[in-house]
Design an enzyme around this catalytic site. Structure first.
Site: not given
Ligand SMILES: Cc1cc2nc3c(=O)[nH]c(=O)nc-3n(C[C@H](O)[C@H](O)[C@H](O)COP(=O)(O)OP(=O)(O)OC[C@H]3O[C@@H](n4cnc5c(N)ncnc54)[C@H](O)[C@@H]3O)c2cc1C
Ligand SMILES: Cc1cc2nc3c(=O)[nH]c(=O)nc-3n(C[C@H](O)[C@H](O)[C@H](O)COP(=O)(O)OP(=O)(O)OC[C@H]3O[C@@H](n4cnc5c(N)ncnc54)[C@H](O)[C@@H]3O)c2cc1C
Ligand SMILES: [Ca+2]
Lengths: 664, 664
Positions: B137, B144, B177, B310, B333, B422, B424
């Site tokens: 389609q 859309s 698809g 955890r 949350r 997006t 359907e």
């Molecule tokens: C892409 C990426 C790059 C990174 N790079 C580095 C790096 O270079 N060096 C390095 O040392 N680390 C690095 N990190 C690690 C990063 O700093 C930790 O992941 C981050 O500090 C979060 O800690 P956590 O993973 O233990 O989360 P967690 O503390 O396990 O969080 C899990 C959940 O528990 C909740 N939570 C935890 N404690 C509390 C509390 N006291 N009260 C309420 N809620 C709580 C959190 O909100 C969260 O929802 C990296 C992480 C990522 C994803």
């Molecule tokens: C993973 C995936 C699988 C899919 N598979 C299929 C499939 O098998 N067959 C097929 O035919 N299609 C398929 N699609 C296409 C899909 O149906 C369209 O992407 C979808 O209908 C949204 O249309 P669009 O991309 O034109 O969005 P657009 O309409 O271009 O949307 C862009 C923005 O404009 C806004 N907008 C558009 N019109 C209005 C309005 N009148 N008022 C206010 N805001 C508006 C939207 O809210 C959006 O923010 C697939 C798409 C994806 C991502």
């Protein structure tokens, strides 16, 4: 034909001088010039091509990043780039790499926590990249709770060495970027043990790999922790795992600026105040806020340009259809994000000032503003990264189906950005810190201690608890003082309500824990107030350029009023505004969207992003979207052959009803 | 040791019978049995392994999917699975593939839009997969706006054929698809032209590829449109591009159930009512809502189990740290998302009933409920998919850093799920349709025409406009009637306010457009009311099993009150509740979290997901997270060698200051 600008009409309607706005966005003429020059340099160098990134396997991708990092360094040397230029170059290369951690964490850790001698020894090596370092803090079992780290550094007085050890599986270092495959050294955080006593977590410089053959040194196990979110994205980084089996390092490699271990194994505090370390944190978080405005503005730029190109519905008498940017729903989703990008840009700029201010005060032994600066940067880190992550995904959805293609650039931008909500402090944990500071501030209000900086408004709490918003017409919402007071009243009242509710609980600690979801909301309200107020302050400055200030005023109002609408519940439940006033704010918002509309494309052009940096077919400057989308599609490896690999084994037998006998 | 259950203590605290809840979740004992059996079958078959998916290149990934699809079909035949079992098997294989479109769109399109003869010809071929079909389609330029499609099907009376053509680049079919590499046939939507007259968009069965060698037929160009969001994820699907250069098909291949073209080229409407087609749409959307509850419950299951494993902070006297699930912020949350998963499950169940009801009515030529059913399913599709996409990402963040690893399963779950917002129907476009229906309903209120089904509450608009919520204590919020009335008042008042504001505008169309952001909010309020009310209705049924109903009551209250808190602004601005009552709802919510806490793990166990289906190291049933995370890491191809590819070219010259002379 190639030169056709499909967005030319949009650019003509702008009511302000785009070149002046570019300088406002950049922060200064100088920064603009450097950014402009370096971004073009990167864009024009085929070695920095990135459009094939999402198609590469992990190994190819990673090797490609190594190549780019080496090439970047080569260019930096050849062109004798300044530090500022070099860092811009890395920025515009736009690919996470070990160099980010080397320059962004390893070097600052040594600068901030190393003694003068340590700095003199290690920094020159690091500056020349004769060693490459990473920042090894997080472990498999501990991230947020740094004090719970399990790695040990036991002082051995016999040999004058520390023995670094990973006693458990969960004590494995886990996550450090640049660790997995590249770094030769690390700043490792470990519990310091001397003479059976645990002194808590300290930093140590540890060599990880041989400088001869790059093999891990004896007793050290290192690997990469595997694929992360998205294709391309953060998979260019070798986040690593690291285990120590009683690895010995000289005593001199403990970072000893703040505390020391003597030859005899005595643990001492130096006279350098501990708080100095916080200066670095303010610095790092300021960078993160700046990055947020950058990532957000990129996403907005893509979605805005595509929304002007995309037409859907509303054709009349066979004329062209409506540009989707003209739908009010599209505007109400997208324009606030545009305004937010500007808002974050300015609050980021202000944080730069704050960092300088804090640093100067620290040097003068004035620690009075530190807790406030700490809370403020924690909160802004949390607010800006959370909002930006959500906003990128919203921009992707605003592009409809095509936003889901990697060639739109948005999936990768989201995947690479989103860990900013987690690293450098989990955003919820940070907001709880802000809340704690707010509760302390409220509790001290009676004591005569005046709240400072971004909490100064709390000093007017009596007024803010009973003031009434006097908006009567929609236009009243354009007055900065009115907006500011509403945001102040909301924030103050939410904090005070939390404090009161805590005081009703049996004990304050349990009360804080029990009410923490409300406290997080109060912290958000406080942080949003900071952003609003810094935007308003910015507009009190002189801003040159035709129509520039006027546009910023529109954006500032959009930012504040869209927040107000989104968080209406806060404003109404605290009685900071009335339902009628909320509805007037919404009316005003609609007319602000109409004012922003003719300037929308020019406002994203002002970011001055090259097509290379944007990395999006949908966001192209010239708006020539469809032929390029089509062209990109054919590059997928699946299109190498018309009949796919696997046809003979899996599709044909299926169609021919021969599956029963097929070997699968 | 392998058998240790790290979550055993959590399971012991459950206050209800998990086995009974599993049946409630499944919908019936029968569905539970089938799901349980088939999910184990898939999990135990190594051919369906999916843990390496995110590491494969696009080509490997795609070939792997072809293999799984063929293997699945082979098993379906070997085991003589029923249709129900076969569809469950495809579901638990959990990998988007051409088969989804074949069974989910191609077959239903022929069933719904084909004549009896067409069905007799094509369906047997499709059922045996002697042909594989897709649904073409969307075009590069139109999604859309289906009525704006540009592909043409011109009737040629000479040869009794249609000529299918793609007149412009933007008319290329784009997105279907299964199209890119696999489908032999497609239902193609094109503008029907007879004798120079445009009859709008119709469906045609078009053969795309040769059944001999799988090559596209003459005049047909097909390719894959390239990488999409995430690794693994939806990249197992060959979304395709398709262009026709005057391709001829017999007249008999236009889908002619509703309208026909005669041998002479005359365009006729059949006596089959057009509305019949909407039945299919209700069906498809019901499936999407069911999928939402499934994706959401998967994410919640992972985050919940990991939150119990955890631990971070709060160790006292060297004891274990606090499980992060015990932090109120984590609960506030996560628990609402758990409740939402159940809420969507039940509304999905109800939609199944609605589909049957609509079908029966259509067969009896009763079209009266169709507009309402149409609006209702459009709205629920939009609400459930938007919420689920956001919720998956929130669950990922709730897992801290480790949630960012592919081995957590959450990045892929997000990337594969999010296009449901997006396809359907773009979610915003759908909400605008709901809003339009609501405005129509409001405008007819005076006319004596009683609103039906999910809009029946509008019939009590006079009461709802002036009723007062009589909550005085937090516990009052546990009364279903109180909650329901508050949600009804909010929804009704928002719709009425929009209608009034539109009536103040110069013309209704412009007014609707101008106020569309508010209208979307009113539509959301209406849809949330539907979900709340169906949850409440569910609880009016007899629900067997110790403690089961009681748990569902807690979840229902959490769902409603967390929504109320999140959308406080709506409730307060419409005066549906007072600030004091909002605050009491929040208090009640906190004590509901405390009630849910001991049951949290059992409530996700009730989904009965296998570890294979969950595909997450963090969500493992046994909670044995850390050793498995560690094990997964080492599987990354980057860990094939200790010293990475590229060391000699790019790292060593850098360290040795020999870059100047290096060739990069
Ligand atoms: C892409 C990426 C790059 C990174 N790079 C580095 C790096 O270079 N060096 C390095 O040392 N680390 C690095 N990190 C690690 C990063 O700093 C930790 O992941 C981050 O500090 C979060 O800690 P956590 O993973 O233990 O989360 P967690 O503390 O396990 O969080 C899990 C959940 O528990 C909740 N939570 C935890 N404690 C509390 C509390 N006291 N009260 C309420 N809620 C709580 C959190 O909100 C969260 O929802 C990296 C992480 C990522 C994803
Ligand atoms: C993973 C995936 C699988 C899919 N598979 C299929 C499939 O098998 N067959 C097929 O035919 N299609 C398929 N699609 C296409 C899909 O149906 C369209 O992407 C979808 O209908 C949204 O249309 P669009 O991309 O034109 O969005 P657009 O309409 O271009 O949307 C862009 C923005 O404009 C806004 N907008 C558009 N019109 C209005 C309005 N009148 N008022 C206010 N805001 C508006 C939207 O809210 C959006 O923010 C697939 C798409 C994806 C991502
Ligand atoms: Ca709100």
């Amino acid at each position: 034909m190639e030169e056709l600008d499909y967005l030319a009409d949009e650019r003509k309607t702008a009511q302000f001088d785009v070149e002046s706005m570019k300088i406002v966005w950049a922060g200064s003429q100088h920064v603009f010039d450097v950014s402009d020059r370096i971004s073009r340099l990167v864009a024009s160098d085929p070695a920095f091509r990135k459009d094939n990134r999402t198609m590469l396997s992990r190994k190819e991708l990673f090797k490609n990043t190594l190549r780019k990092a080496a090439h970047a360094w080569k260019r930096i040397i050849e062109l004798r780039l300044s530090e500022e230029e070099a860092s811009k170059l890395r920025f515009y290369v736009d690919e996470p790499a070990f160099t980010d951690l080397h320059w962004g964490m390893f070097v600052p850790a040594i600068k901030g926590q190393g003694t003068k001698e340590q700095q003199e020894k290690w920094l020159p090596l690091a500056y020349k990249m004769q060693i490459i370092g990473c920042y090894a803090q997080t472990e498999l079992g501990h991230g947020s709770n740094v004090q719970g780290l399990e790695t040990t550094a036991t002082f051995d007085p016999e040999s004058d060495e520390f023995v670094i050890n990973s006693p458990t599986l969960t004590s494995s270092k886990w996550w450090p970027g640049g660790l997995g495959k590249v770094s030769t050294h690390a700043v490792v955080y470990a519990r310091l043990l001397t003479d059976g006593q645990d002194h808590g977590v300290h930093g140590f410089i540890v060599q990880l790999r041989s400088l001869d053959d790059h093999l891990p040194l004896p007793g050290i196990t290192i690997g990469d922790i595997g694929m992360k979110f998205g294709n391309g994205a953060y998979n260019t980084m070798d986040n690593g795992v690291l285990q120590f089996d009683h690895v010995r390092i000289p005593r001199s490699q403990m970072l000893m600026r703040v505390s020391q271990v003597t030859r005899e194994g005595k643990y001492l505090q130096s006279d350098v105040p501990r708080q100095l370390v916080y200066g670095t944190m303010v610095y790092v978080r300021q960078t993160i806020v700046a990055d947020a405005s950058c990532a957000l503005s990129r996403a907005v730029c893509i979605a805005m340009r595509y929304s002007a190109v995309r037409r859907q519905f509303g054709s009349q008498n066979g004329g062209p259809e409506t540009q989707v940017i003209d739908y009010k729903t599209q505007q109400s989703r997208l324009f606030p994000l545009l305004a937010t990008a500007y808002a974050y840009r300015f609050v980021g700029e202000w944080l730069k000032w704050l960092y300088t201010d804090v640093t100067e005060r620290l040097q003068a032994n004035d620690f009075s503003t530190l807790p406030e600066a700490h809370a403020c940067t924690a909160g802004l880190k949390s607010l800006t990264t959370s909002t930006t992550a959500d906003a990128i995904e919203e921009c992707r959805k605003l592009c409809g189906g095509h936003g889901y293609l990697c060639s739109s650039g948005l999936p990768e931008l989201f995947a690479v950005y989103v860990p900013a909500c987690t690293y450098e402090g989990d955003n919820t944990v940070l907001l709880l810190q802000v809340a704690r500071f707010l509760m302390k501030t409220v509790s001290q209000l009676g004591s005569g201690k005046q709240p400072v900086g971004t909490t100064a408004y709390m000093g007017r709490v009596e007024h803010l608890m009973q003031c009434r918003c006097d908006v009567q017409r929609a236009e009243d919402w354009l007055k900065p003082s009115v907006v500011l007071e509403a945001f102040e009243a909301r924030a103050a009242r939410m904090s005070v309500a939390c404090a009161q509710n805590i005081s009703k609980m049996p004990n304050p600690e349990a009360g804080f824990a029990e009410l923490s979801p409300d406290l997080v909301e109060a912290a958000v309200a406080h942080c949003q107030l900071i952003v609003v107020s810094k935007f308003i302050e910015k507009l009190q400055q002189d801003i040159p350029g035709k129509g520039v200030k006027m546009q910023l005023q529109v954006l500032c109002s959009i930012y504040a009023l869209s927040l107000l609408h989104k968080h209406q519940g806060d404003f109404l439940s605290t009685g900071s505004i009335t339902p009628k006033q909320a509805s007037l704010a919404n009316d005003q918002l609609r007319s602000l969207y109409a004012q922003a509309r003719p300037n929308a494309i020019a406002l994203v052009d002002s970011f001055n992003y090259t097509d290379h940096f944007l990395g999006s077919v949908l966001g192209r400057y010239d708006g020539n979207v469809y032929p390029k989308l089509y062209e990109e599609a054919w590059k997928d490896p699946l299109n190498d052959s018309v009949v796919p690999d696997g046809y003979h084994e899996y599709i044909r037998p299926l169609l021919k009803q021969q599956l029963r006998t097929a070997r699968l």
